[in-house]
Design a protein around this motif. Structure first.
Motif, PDB file in Angstrom:
ATOM      1  N   ILE A 151      10.996  12.999 -10.648  1.00  0.00           N
ATOM      2  CA  ILE A 151      11.130  13.728  -9.385  1.00  0.00           C
ATOM      3  C   ILE A 151       9.708  13.938  -8.885  1.00  0.00           C
ATOM      4  CG2 ILE A 151      11.199  16.012 -10.522  1.00  0.00           C
ATOM      5  CD1 ILE A 151      13.032  16.946  -8.203  1.00  0.00           C
ATOM      6  N   GLN A 152       9.522  13.789  -7.567  1.00  0.00           N
ATOM      7  CA  GLN A 152       8.174  13.979  -7.034  1.00  0.00           C
ATOM      8  C   GLN A 152       8.230  14.498  -5.609  1.00  0.00           C
ATOM      9  OE1 GLN A 152       7.390  11.825  -4.362  1.00  0.00           O
ATOM     10  NE2 GLN A 152       9.299  10.721  -4.711  1.00  0.00           N
ATOM     11  N   SER A 153       7.149  15.173  -5.261  1.00  0.00           N
ATOM     12  CA  SER A 153       6.931  15.575  -3.878  1.00  0.00           C
ATOM     13  C   SER A 153       5.440  15.423  -3.616  1.00  0.00           C
ATOM     14  CB  SER A 153       7.382  17.014  -3.649  1.00  0.00           C
ATOM     15  OG  SER A 153       7.149  17.360  -2.294  1.00  0.00           O
ATOM     16  N   MET A 154       5.021  14.169  -3.499  1.00  0.00           N
ATOM     17  CA  MET A 154       3.587  13.873  -3.396  1.00  0.00           C
ATOM     18  C   MET A 154       3.011  14.380  -2.073  1.00  0.00           C
ATOM     19  SD  MET A 154       3.371  12.534  -6.291  1.00  0.00           S
ATOM     20  CE  MET A 154       1.667  12.015  -6.308  1.00  0.00           C
ATOM     21  N   GLY A 155       3.789  14.270  -1.002  1.00  0.00           N
ATOM     22  CA  GLY A 155       3.318  14.751   0.297  1.00  0.00           C
ATOM     23  C   GLY A 155       2.345  13.810   0.974  1.00  0.00           C
ATOM     24  N   LEU A 156       2.567  12.501   0.782  1.00  0.00           N
ATOM     25  CA  LEU A 156       1.791  11.474   1.485  1.00  0.00           C
ATOM     26  C   LEU A 156       0.279  11.518   1.242  1.00  0.00           C
ATOM     27  CD1 LEU A 156       3.544  11.127   4.972  1.00  0.00           C
ATOM     28  CD2 LEU A 156       2.678   9.236   3.597  1.00  0.00           C
ATOM     29  N   PRO A 157      -0.154  11.679  -0.002  1.00  0.00           N
ATOM     30  CA  PRO A 157      -1.598  11.563  -0.238  1.00  0.00           C
ATOM     31  C   PRO A 157      -2.038  10.134   0.083  1.00  0.00           C
ATOM     32  CG  PRO A 157      -0.412  11.527  -2.327  1.00  0.00           C
ATOM     33  CD  PRO A 157       0.607  11.810  -1.249  1.00  0.00           C
ATOM     34  N   ASN A 158      -3.021   9.976   0.942  1.00  0.00           N
ATOM     35  CA  ASN A 158      -3.504   8.622   1.281  1.00  0.00           C
ATOM     36  C   ASN A 158      -4.855   8.734   1.965  1.00  0.00           C
ATOM     37  OD1 ASN A 158      -3.151   7.709   4.438  1.00  0.00           O
ATOM     38  ND2 ASN A 158      -1.818   9.433   3.920  1.00  0.00           N
TER      39      ASN A 158
ATOM     40  N   VAL B 281       7.430   0.163   8.165  1.00  0.00           N
ATOM     41  CA  VAL B 281       7.310   1.513   8.720  1.00  0.00           C
ATOM     42  C   VAL B 281       8.256   2.414   7.939  1.00  0.00           C
ATOM     43  CG1 VAL B 281       7.410   2.945  10.784  1.00  0.00           C
ATOM     44  CG2 VAL B 281       6.757   0.540  10.986  1.00  0.00           C
ATOM     45  N   ASN B 282       7.681   3.456   7.375  1.00  0.00           N
ATOM     46  CA  ASN B 282       8.444   4.347   6.497  1.00  0.00           C
ATOM     47  C   ASN B 282       9.137   5.416   7.343  1.00  0.00           C
ATOM     48  OD1 ASN B 282       9.397   5.983   4.489  1.00  0.00           O
ATOM     49  ND2 ASN B 282       7.398   6.475   3.610  1.00  0.00           N
ATOM     50  N   PHE B 283      10.454   5.319   7.449  1.00  0.00           N
ATOM     51  CA  PHE B 283      11.241   6.305   8.209  1.00  0.00           C
ATOM     52  C   PHE B 283      11.910   7.303   7.275  1.00  0.00           C
ATOM     53  CE2 PHE B 283      12.201   3.416  12.153  1.00  0.00           C
ATOM     54  CZ  PHE B 283      10.989   3.787  12.711  1.00  0.00           C
ATOM     55  N   SER B 284      11.415   7.424   6.059  1.00  0.00           N
ATOM     56  CA  SER B 284      12.229   8.154   5.083  1.00  0.00           C
ATOM     57  C   SER B 284      11.453   8.996   4.080  1.00  0.00           C
ATOM     58  CB  SER B 284      13.128   7.153   4.352  1.00  0.00           C
ATOM     59  OG  SER B 284      12.385   6.020   3.935  1.00  0.00           O
ATOM     60  N   CYS B 285      10.237   9.431   4.419  1.00  0.00           N
ATOM     61  CA  CYS B 285       9.547  10.330   3.480  1.00  0.00           C
ATOM     62  C   CYS B 285      10.247  11.698   3.504  1.00  0.00           C
ATOM     63  CB  CYS B 285       8.078  10.508   3.839  1.00  0.00           C
ATOM     64  SG  CYS B 285       7.318  11.733   2.736  1.00  0.00           S
ATOM     65  N   PRO B 286      10.721  12.152   2.332  1.00  0.00           N
ATOM     66  CA  PRO B 286      11.469  13.417   2.313  1.00  0.00           C
ATOM     67  C   PRO B 286      10.618  14.642   2.031  1.00  0.00           C
ATOM     68  CG  PRO B 286      11.688  12.310   0.185  1.00  0.00           C
ATOM     69  CD  PRO B 286      10.761  11.468   1.019  1.00  0.00           C
ATOM     70  N   ASN B 287       9.312  14.473   1.881  1.00  0.00           N
ATOM     71  CA  ASN B 287       8.534  15.526   1.220  1.00  0.00           C
ATOM     72  C   ASN B 287       7.534  16.278   2.079  1.00  0.00           C
ATOM     73  OD1 ASN B 287       9.853  14.941  -1.158  1.00  0.00           O
ATOM     74  ND2 ASN B 287       8.328  13.425  -1.800  1.00  0.00           N
ATOM     75  N   ILE B 288       7.638  16.162   3.402  1.00  0.00           N
ATOM     76  CA  ILE B 288       6.695  16.892   4.235  1.00  0.00           C
ATOM     77  C   ILE B 288       7.384  18.159   4.751  1.00  0.00           C
ATOM     78  CG2 ILE B 288       5.190  16.770   6.270  1.00  0.00           C
ATOM     79  CD1 ILE B 288       4.438  14.834   3.937  1.00  0.00           C
TER      80      ILE B 288
ATOM     81  N   THR C 259       0.829  -1.218   0.000  1.00  0.00           N
ATOM     82  CA  THR C 259       0.000   0.000   0.000  1.00  0.00           C
ATOM     83  C   THR C 259       0.859   1.262   0.000  1.00  0.00           C
ATOM     84  OG1 THR C 259      -0.075   0.431   2.399  1.00  0.00           O
ATOM     85  CG2 THR C 259      -1.636  -1.203   1.519  1.00  0.00           C
ATOM     86  N   LYS C 260       0.278   2.343  -0.453  1.00  0.00           N
ATOM     87  CA  LYS C 260       0.855   3.673  -0.257  1.00  0.00           C
ATOM     88  C   LYS C 260       1.019   3.891   1.243  1.00  0.00           C
ATOM     89  CE  LYS C 260       1.954   8.049  -0.897  1.00  0.00           C
ATOM     90  NZ  LYS C 260       3.320   8.370  -1.360  1.00  0.00           N
ATOM     91  N   SER C 261       2.080   4.601   1.640  1.00  0.00           N
ATOM     92  CA  SER C 261       2.264   4.901   3.066  1.00  0.00           C
ATOM     93  C   SER C 261       1.033   5.615   3.597  1.00  0.00           C
ATOM     94  CB  SER C 261       3.473   5.810   3.268  1.00  0.00           C
ATOM     95  OG  SER C 261       4.668   5.119   3.013  1.00  0.00           O
ATOM     96  N   CYS C 262       0.597   5.195   4.781  1.00  0.00           N
ATOM     97  CA  CYS C 262      -0.598   5.817   5.343  1.00  0.00           C
ATOM     98  C   CYS C 262      -0.275   6.614   6.598  1.00  0.00           C
ATOM     99  CB  CYS C 262      -1.698   4.785   5.606  1.00  0.00           C
ATOM    100  SG  CYS C 262      -1.253   3.488   6.760  1.00  0.00           S
TER     101      CYS C 262
ATOM    102  N   VAL D  83      16.238   1.507  -1.255  1.00  0.00           N
ATOM    103  CA  VAL D  83      16.189   2.823  -0.656  1.00  0.00           C
ATOM    104  C   VAL D  83      14.911   3.584  -1.049  1.00  0.00           C
ATOM    105  CG1 VAL D  83      18.684   3.113  -0.576  1.00  0.00           C
ATOM    106  CG2 VAL D  83      17.470   3.806  -2.657  1.00  0.00           C
ATOM    107  N   ASN D  84      14.559   4.553  -0.208  1.00  0.00           N
ATOM    108  CA  ASN D  84      13.542   5.520  -0.602  1.00  0.00           C
ATOM    109  C   ASN D  84      14.173   6.445  -1.649  1.00  0.00           C
ATOM    110  OD1 ASN D  84      11.221   7.264  -0.539  1.00  0.00           O
ATOM    111  ND2 ASN D  84      10.883   6.687   1.591  1.00  0.00           N
ATOM    112  N   SER D  85      13.385   7.363  -2.191  1.00  0.00           N
ATOM    113  CA  SER D  85      13.931   8.320  -3.160  1.00  0.00           C
ATOM    114  C   SER D  85      15.048   9.144  -2.500  1.00  0.00           C
ATOM    115  CB  SER D  85      12.817   9.250  -3.638  1.00  0.00           C
ATOM    116  OG  SER D  85      12.305   9.989  -2.554  1.00  0.00           O
ATOM    117  N   ILE D  86      15.911   9.721  -3.313  1.00  0.00           N
ATOM    118  CA  ILE D  86      16.920  10.651  -2.764  1.00  0.00           C
ATOM    119  C   ILE D  86      16.213  11.971  -2.525  1.00  0.00           C
ATOM    120  CG2 ILE D  86      19.110  11.838  -3.104  1.00  0.00           C
ATOM    121  CD1 ILE D  86      19.948   9.748  -4.994  1.00  0.00           C
TER     122      ILE D  86
END
Ligand code: RRO
Length: 311
Positions: free
Chosen positions: A70-77, A126-133, A46-49, A192-195
């Protein structure tokens, strides 16, 4: 062609193939997750929630690039309760279901991990690496925070729990993170997560490609394959066999998947290529990997797993 067996497992959860989708593109709604369920992906990821539904960052927030995105989705879920409710429907598609959790605090992660530990989900990442918030640092770069979080999150139940890591670029960081991971019953890492926080500029418009954070976003695809391979390899050499590794970063054909196998991946995930090509990518890459292994005389993953040859 001889029979090539790509079956594997993560923490004893059997996967019919080595390839699955990554948490990220095309895995937010029930409809999207059902498409994955019917594809050749070995699992439904699933997408990170988060605790509550999120619209995500303002658009444009995704841009295709010649060698990736390149993306900065910002955790849409949809918010974690929606995914919790979907578990029975997703499980009925007949393959393991992996939920990705990305709370904004340890308390939120505890709430979500506890809820999924009490569900029929198969695996928790568990996602410890979202860079976009905006304003939120990546937990994976704060080693003390990772240690505290793991001490609390690994005691909440028996379902296999792993963490999604950011890319590291210094040997001291691989060593420090491996030392922390060894202290806890973490079953796998996904790397890895995205850079994070890269910038692509369009010289014609003289603007960034994406809007959030002044154009700073996560770089994905071919650009990051050498980084993903290095992270898988470094951790494979530093961690005990009891901690498995899911490789991700720039896999778009069977040979890319094979390279991750040599580096030591137990399974791999596909994000950008899935975003660009759709769910057919899983069977295409599977067939390409089988053909390449056949050419080499390998008929199962263990024939090549971790067997990168020194020069
Ligand atoms: O949603 C995102 O912006 C996002 C997430 Br949660 C993540 O973990 N990695 C990424 O590149 N984008």
């Amino acid at each position: 062609m001889q029979h090539i067996d790509l079956s594997t497992n993560i923490a004893g959860i059997k996967l019919d193939s080595y390839l699955m989708n990554a948490s990220g593109p095309r895995c937010t709604s029930l409809q999207e997750l059902e498409v994955i369920g019917k594809s050749a992906s070995a699992a439904i990821v699933t997408k990170s929630c988060t605790i509550a539904f999120r619209e995500g960052n303002p658009e444009p927030r995704y841009s295709d690039l010649p060698l990736g995105s390149i993306q900065s989705m910002g955790l849409p879920n949809l918010g974690y309760k929606a995914y919790l409710e979907m578990v029975p429907q997703l499980k009925s598609l007949g393959k393991p279901v992996l939920v990705s959790i990305s709370g904004f605090s340890l308390e939120e992660n505890i709430e979500m991990v506890s809820a999924f530990q009490n569900s029929d989900i198969d695996i928790i990442e568990v996602n410890f690496s979202c860079p976009n918030i905006p304003g939120k640092a990546q937990v994976a770069y704060d080693f003390e925070q990772v240690e505290t979080a793991l001490s609390k999150l690994t005691v909440l139940g028996d379902k296999p729990l792993g963490i999604k890591l950011a890319p590291y670029f210094d040997m001291s960081h691989f060593i420090a993170m491996a030392e922390i991971l060894k202290k806890f019953p973490v079953k796998f890492i996904t790397c890895v997560n995205s850079i994070g926080n890269t910038l692509i500029i369009d010289p014609e418009t003289e603007s960034p490609m994406i809007k959030p954070k002044g154009g700073f976003g996560g770089l994905c695809g071919d650009y990051i394959k050498p980084i993903g391979l290095a992270n898988v390899r470094a951790f494979r050499e530093l961690l005990p066999e009891s901690i498995q590794i899911i490789g991700v970063g720039g896999i778009k054909n069977g040979i890319d998947a094979f390279e991750y196998l040599l580096a030591g991946a137990d399974a791999v995930q596909i994000a950008t290529c899935f975003e660009k090509e759709g769910a057919n990518c899983f069977s295409r890459i599977e067939n390409e990997l089988k053909a390449f292994m056949d050419k080499k005389g390998y008929n199962k993953l263990s024939d090549a797993k971790g067997k990168l040859k020194p020069l």
